[in-house]
Design a protein around this motif. Sequence first.
Motif, mmCIF file in Angstrom:
data_model
loop_
_atom_site.group_PDB
_atom_site.id
_atom_site.type_symbol
_atom_site.label_atom_id
_atom_site.label_comp_id
_atom_site.label_asym_id
_atom_site.label_seq_id
_atom_site.Cartn_x
_atom_site.Cartn_y
_atom_site.Cartn_z
ATOM 1 N N ALA A 30 -6.859 -8.405 9.041
ATOM 2 C CA ALA A 30 -7.943 -7.567 9.562
ATOM 3 C C ALA A 30 -7.390 -6.473 10.471
ATOM 4 O O ALA A 30 -7.859 -5.323 10.442
ATOM 5 C CB ALA A 30 -8.952 -8.430 10.315
ATOM 6 N N GLU A 31 -6.376 -6.808 11.259
ATOM 7 C CA GLU A 31 -5.746 -5.815 12.128
ATOM 8 C C GLU A 31 -5.009 -4.759 11.310
ATOM 9 O O GLU A 31 -5.045 -3.566 11.636
ATOM 10 C CB GLU A 31 -4.777 -6.502 13.092
ATOM 11 C CG GLU A 31 -5.447 -7.197 14.260
ATOM 12 C CD GLU A 31 -6.079 -6.198 15.220
ATOM 13 O OE1 GLU A 31 -5.535 -5.096 15.395
ATOM 14 O OE2 GLU A 31 -7.134 -6.525 15.787
ATOM 15 N N THR A 89 1.005 4.796 0.911
ATOM 16 C CA THR A 89 0.275 5.728 1.757
ATOM 17 C C THR A 89 1.271 6.422 2.672
ATOM 18 O O THR A 89 2.345 5.880 2.962
ATOM 19 C CB THR A 89 -0.797 4.991 2.591
ATOM 20 O OG1 THR A 89 -1.600 5.933 3.295
ATOM 21 C CG2 THR A 89 -0.169 4.033 3.587
ATOM 22 N N ARG A 133 -5.709 -3.700 8.307
ATOM 23 C CA ARG A 133 -6.636 -2.827 7.588
ATOM 24 C C ARG A 133 -7.533 -2.009 8.506
ATOM 25 O O ARG A 133 -7.868 -0.870 8.186
ATOM 26 C CB ARG A 133 -7.481 -3.662 6.623
ATOM 27 C CG ARG A 133 -6.686 -4.171 5.432
ATOM 28 C CD ARG A 133 -7.515 -4.997 4.476
ATOM 29 N NE ARG A 133 -7.810 -6.314 5.009
ATOM 30 C CZ ARG A 133 -8.241 -7.339 4.278
ATOM 31 N NH1 ARG A 133 -8.437 -7.182 2.983
ATOM 32 N NH2 ARG A 133 -8.480 -8.500 4.823
ATOM 33 N N GLY A 134 -7.916 -2.589 9.632
ATOM 34 C CA GLY A 134 -8.887 -1.887 10.466
ATOM 35 C C GLY A 134 -8.489 -1.664 11.902
ATOM 36 O O GLY A 134 -9.237 -1.039 12.664
ATOM 37 N N GLY A 153 -6.437 2.970 9.954
ATOM 38 C CA GLY A 153 -7.142 3.115 8.688
ATOM 39 C C GLY A 153 -6.277 3.430 7.490
ATOM 40 O O GLY A 153 -6.770 3.462 6.357
ATOM 41 N N ARG A 154 -4.982 3.643 7.689
ATOM 42 C CA ARG A 154 -4.120 4.018 6.561
ATOM 43 C C ARG A 154 -3.855 2.859 5.608
ATOM 44 O O ARG A 154 -3.411 3.072 4.480
ATOM 45 C CB ARG A 154 -2.805 4.598 7.082
ATOM 46 C CG ARG A 154 -2.967 5.965 7.743
ATOM 47 C CD ARG A 154 -1.665 6.479 8.315
ATOM 48 N NE ARG A 154 -1.233 5.711 9.477
ATOM 49 C CZ ARG A 154 -0.102 5.941 10.144
ATOM 50 N NH1 ARG A 154 0.704 6.913 9.744
ATOM 51 N NH2 ARG A 154 0.215 5.216 11.205
ATOM 52 N N LEU A 155 -4.138 1.631 6.045
ATOM 53 C CA LEU A 155 -3.981 0.467 5.170
ATOM 54 C C LEU A 155 -5.329 -0.112 4.763
ATOM 55 O O LEU A 155 -5.426 -1.271 4.355
ATOM 56 C CB LEU A 155 -3.130 -0.614 5.855
ATOM 57 C CG LEU A 155 -1.703 -0.218 6.224
ATOM 58 C CD1 LEU A 155 -0.931 -1.433 6.714
ATOM 59 C CD2 LEU A 155 -0.977 0.433 5.054
ATOM 60 N N ASP A 156 -6.356 0.695 4.836
ATOM 61 C CA ASP A 156 -7.695 0.231 4.476
ATOM 62 C C ASP A 156 -7.752 -0.245 3.022
ATOM 63 O O ASP A 156 -8.454 -1.183 2.693
ATOM 64 C CB ASP A 156 -8.714 1.351 4.702
ATOM 65 C CG ASP A 156 -10.128 0.911 4.381
ATOM 66 O OD1 ASP A 156 -10.566 -0.106 4.926
ATOM 67 O OD2 ASP A 156 -10.788 1.581 3.561
ATOM 68 N N GLY A 157 -6.987 0.390 2.144
ATOM 69 C CA GLY A 157 -6.967 0.011 0.734
ATOM 70 C C GLY A 157 -5.819 -0.909 0.379
ATOM 71 O O GLY A 157 -5.319 -0.880 -0.751
ATOM 72 N N LEU A 158 -5.400 -1.733 1.315
ATOM 73 C CA LEU A 158 -4.262 -2.631 1.115
ATOM 74 C C LEU A 158 -4.463 -3.518 -0.111
ATOM 75 O O LEU A 158 -5.506 -4.147 -0.279
ATOM 76 C CB LEU A 158 -4.099 -3.511 2.356
ATOM 77 C CG LEU A 158 -2.802 -4.303 2.513
ATOM 78 C CD1 LEU A 158 -1.616 -3.379 2.729
ATOM 79 C CD2 LEU A 158 -2.936 -5.277 3.687
ATOM 80 N N ARG A 179 0.856 -1.186 0.000
ATOM 81 C CA ARG A 179 0.000 0.000 0.000
ATOM 82 C C ARG A 179 0.892 1.236 0.000
ATOM 83 O O ARG A 179 1.766 1.379 0.857
ATOM 84 C CB ARG A 179 -0.895 0.010 1.238
ATOM 85 C CG ARG A 179 -1.673 1.298 1.482
ATOM 86 C CD ARG A 179 -2.804 1.489 0.517
ATOM 87 N NE ARG A 179 -3.718 2.545 0.952
ATOM 88 C CZ ARG A 179 -4.541 3.202 0.138
ATOM 89 N NH1 ARG A 179 -4.575 2.902 -1.142
ATOM 90 N NH2 ARG A 179 -5.333 4.138 0.602
#
Length: 249
Positions: A60-61, A12, A63-64, A70-75, A10
């Motif tokens: 899950a950890e 970001t 991404r959320g 939240g900076r890896l939400d679009g992983l 990602r």
Amino acid sequence: MSYAVAALYRFTSLPDAAALQAPLRALCEAHDVKGTILLAQEGVNGTVAAPPASLDAFLAELRGGPLFAGRLDGLELKLSTAAKAPFGRLKVKVKREIVTLGDPAADPSVRTGAYVAPADWNALIARDDVVVVDVRNAFEVEMGSFEGAIDPRTRRFSDFKAFAAERLGEARGRTVAMFCTGGIRCEKASAHLLAQGFSDVRQLKGGVLKYLEEVPPAESRWRGTCFVFDDRIALGHGLAEAPPRETAP
């Protein structure tokens, strides 16, 4: 025991990359995750493996969970399996870049090549006006590639800049379609070409791994196997482990 494998990245902003190293390592250890993860101020990149339920919880950890807020939400993720553990240890490193090109102007978070879905890739690379470029290193290309793709003969990814300057100049006004293993190198390579004045640069979404996962062998234009950076060495269609000695014709 079977293992789930995740190739992830990602782009970001992570100005706190160094501070994230220790807690990320602890998170990996808590979920029995092994492999390599690179952190830099431009993002995260890695390939890791764990028992399936453990890997699901770990992702899950990422991404959320609170660590990345939240900076890896679009992983970006490419998932596959391994019959045995593909990594023997865990490495979490802080680097200047998560994939080293050495061009500050190549910033995928600002601009990168247009994505092409695997289902649309064959039609694109069959066009006479398209220049197809394999962004991977020479030893990877020897194991497999797409029909008609240019092999830059690079030893490392940072050599791509010299290749582009020396051999791609005539393609500046044409469509350039590029691909790599999982997509991350194309993110930077396409950003580099766009910064150099190329106007139409496209990249295979999800890389060769996503293509091999989604495109049926009977329709495939891939020849050989795809090198992966773990103990499996090579994957074929359906992301099945393949003999590493199989090479492109």
